[in-house]
Design a protein around this motif. Structure first.
Motif, PDB file in Angstrom:
ATOM      1  N   LEU A  88      -1.158   6.887  10.713  1.00 22.12           N
ATOM      2  CA  LEU A  88      -1.407   6.317   9.093  1.00 22.12           C
ATOM      3  C   LEU A  88      -0.170   6.083   8.783  1.00 22.12           C
ATOM      4  CD1 LEU A  88      -4.393   8.727   7.996  1.00 22.12           C
ATOM      5  CD2 LEU A  88      -4.533   6.308   8.565  1.00 22.12           C
ATOM      6  N   ASP A  89       0.871   7.031   8.737  1.00 20.45           N
ATOM      7  CA  ASP A  89       2.355   6.491   8.298  1.00 20.45           C
ATOM      8  C   ASP A  89       2.740   5.418   8.872  1.00 20.45           C
ATOM      9  OD1 ASP A  89       2.141   9.016   6.736  1.00 20.45           O
ATOM     10  OD2 ASP A  89       3.201  10.163   8.268  1.00 20.45           O
TER      11      ASP A  89
ATOM     12  N   LEU B 236       0.928  -1.121  -0.044  1.00 19.64           N
ATOM     13  CA  LEU B 236      -0.244  -0.004   0.041  1.00 19.64           C
ATOM     14  C   LEU B 236       1.019   1.276   0.019  1.00 19.64           C
ATOM     15  CD1 LEU B 236      -2.831  -0.887   2.779  1.00 19.64           C
ATOM     16  CD2 LEU B 236      -2.924  -1.232   0.261  1.00 19.64           C
ATOM     17  N   GLU B 237       0.745   2.227  -0.921  1.00 18.15           N
ATOM     18  CA  GLU B 237       1.387   3.469  -0.858  1.00 18.15           C
ATOM     19  C   GLU B 237       0.644   4.169  -0.078  1.00 18.15           C
ATOM     20  OE1 GLU B 237       1.640   4.600  -4.813  1.00 18.15           O
ATOM     21  OE2 GLU B 237       2.655   2.829  -5.647  1.00 18.15           O
TER      22      GLU B 237
ATOM     23  N   SER C  86       4.190  -0.434   8.518  1.00 20.27           N
ATOM     24  CA  SER C  86       5.207  -1.530   9.000  1.00 20.27           C
ATOM     25  C   SER C  86       4.409  -2.420   9.719  1.00 20.27           C
ATOM     26  CB  SER C  86       6.081  -0.632  10.078  1.00 20.27           C
ATOM     27  OG  SER C  86       5.114   0.013  11.193  1.00 20.27           O
ATOM     28  N   LEU C  87       3.054  -2.455   9.753  1.00 23.66           N
ATOM     29  CA  LEU C  87       2.470  -3.274  10.475  1.00 23.66           C
ATOM     30  C   LEU C  87       1.781  -4.654   9.450  1.00 23.66           C
ATOM     31  CD1 LEU C  87      -0.300  -0.943  12.377  1.00 23.66           C
ATOM     32  CD2 LEU C  87       1.958  -1.946  13.281  1.00 23.66           C
TER      33      LEU C  87
ATOM     34  N   GLY D 270      -7.094   3.364   6.357  1.00 21.37           N
ATOM     35  CA  GLY D 270      -7.359   4.183   7.472  1.00 21.37           C
ATOM     36  C   GLY D 270      -8.840   4.989   7.673  1.00 21.37           C
ATOM     37  N   VAL D 271      -9.202   5.800   6.733  1.00 15.41           N
ATOM     38  CA  VAL D 271     -10.422   6.394   6.493  1.00 15.41           C
ATOM     39  C   VAL D 271     -11.486   5.160   6.377  1.00 15.41           C
ATOM     40  CG1 VAL D 271     -12.053   7.713   5.170  1.00 15.41           C
ATOM     41  CG2 VAL D 271      -9.600   8.394   5.424  1.00 15.41           C
ATOM     42  N   ARG D 272     -11.522   4.426   5.847  1.00 16.28           N
ATOM     43  CA  ARG D 272     -12.595   3.242   5.762  1.00 16.28           C
ATOM     44  C   ARG D 272     -12.838   2.775   7.267  1.00 16.28           C
ATOM     45  NH1 ARG D 272     -13.684   0.285   0.573  1.00 16.28           N
ATOM     46  NH2 ARG D 272     -12.860   1.810  -1.165  1.00 16.28           N
ATOM     47  N   VAL D 273     -11.656   2.329   7.726  1.00 14.69           N
ATOM     48  CA  VAL D 273     -11.640   1.622   9.112  1.00 14.69           C
ATOM     49  C   VAL D 273     -12.141   2.854  10.108  1.00 14.69           C
ATOM     50  CG1 VAL D 273     -10.252   0.917  11.038  1.00 14.69           C
ATOM     51  CG2 VAL D 273      -9.991   0.092   8.445  1.00 14.69           C
TER      52      VAL D 273
END
Length: 89
Positions: A63-64, A38-39, A68-69, A47-50
């Motif tokens: 968000l940045d 994901l870029e 890494s997750l 993030g917005v969807r969640v």
């Protein structure tokens, strides 16, 4: 209370709607370049969807850090946020 599995199912559905082929993804797949790839704009969209689905907010720094997750780590972080009462800033 929302379970890890519900969050994970939603994340996979969201990624599919974002035109990512999730067939080879599992909980250990990293969201960033080493996995889903994901870029930054796609990370923000996830993030917005969640946020919209589960009623929580991510800071720009959070968000940045999503890249890494792994998918499971992301879902666990959302689950923890949902279980923690919101505090005023």
């Amino acid at each position: 209370m929302t379970s890890h599995d519900e969050i994970k199912k939603f994340a996979f559905e969201a990624l599919g709607e974002m035109n990512y082929d999730t067939a080879d993804f599992d909980g250990d797949t990293q969201l960033g370049p080493a996995g889903v790839d994901l870029e930054s704009l796609a990370l923000a969209e996830l993030g917005v969807r969640v946020e919209e689905r589960f009623g929580l907010r991510f800071s720009d720094d959070e968000l940045d850090e999503l890249a890494s997750l792994t998918i499971d780590e992301f879902c666990a972080a959302v689950e923890t946020r949902l279980a923690t009462p919101a505090t005023s800033a």
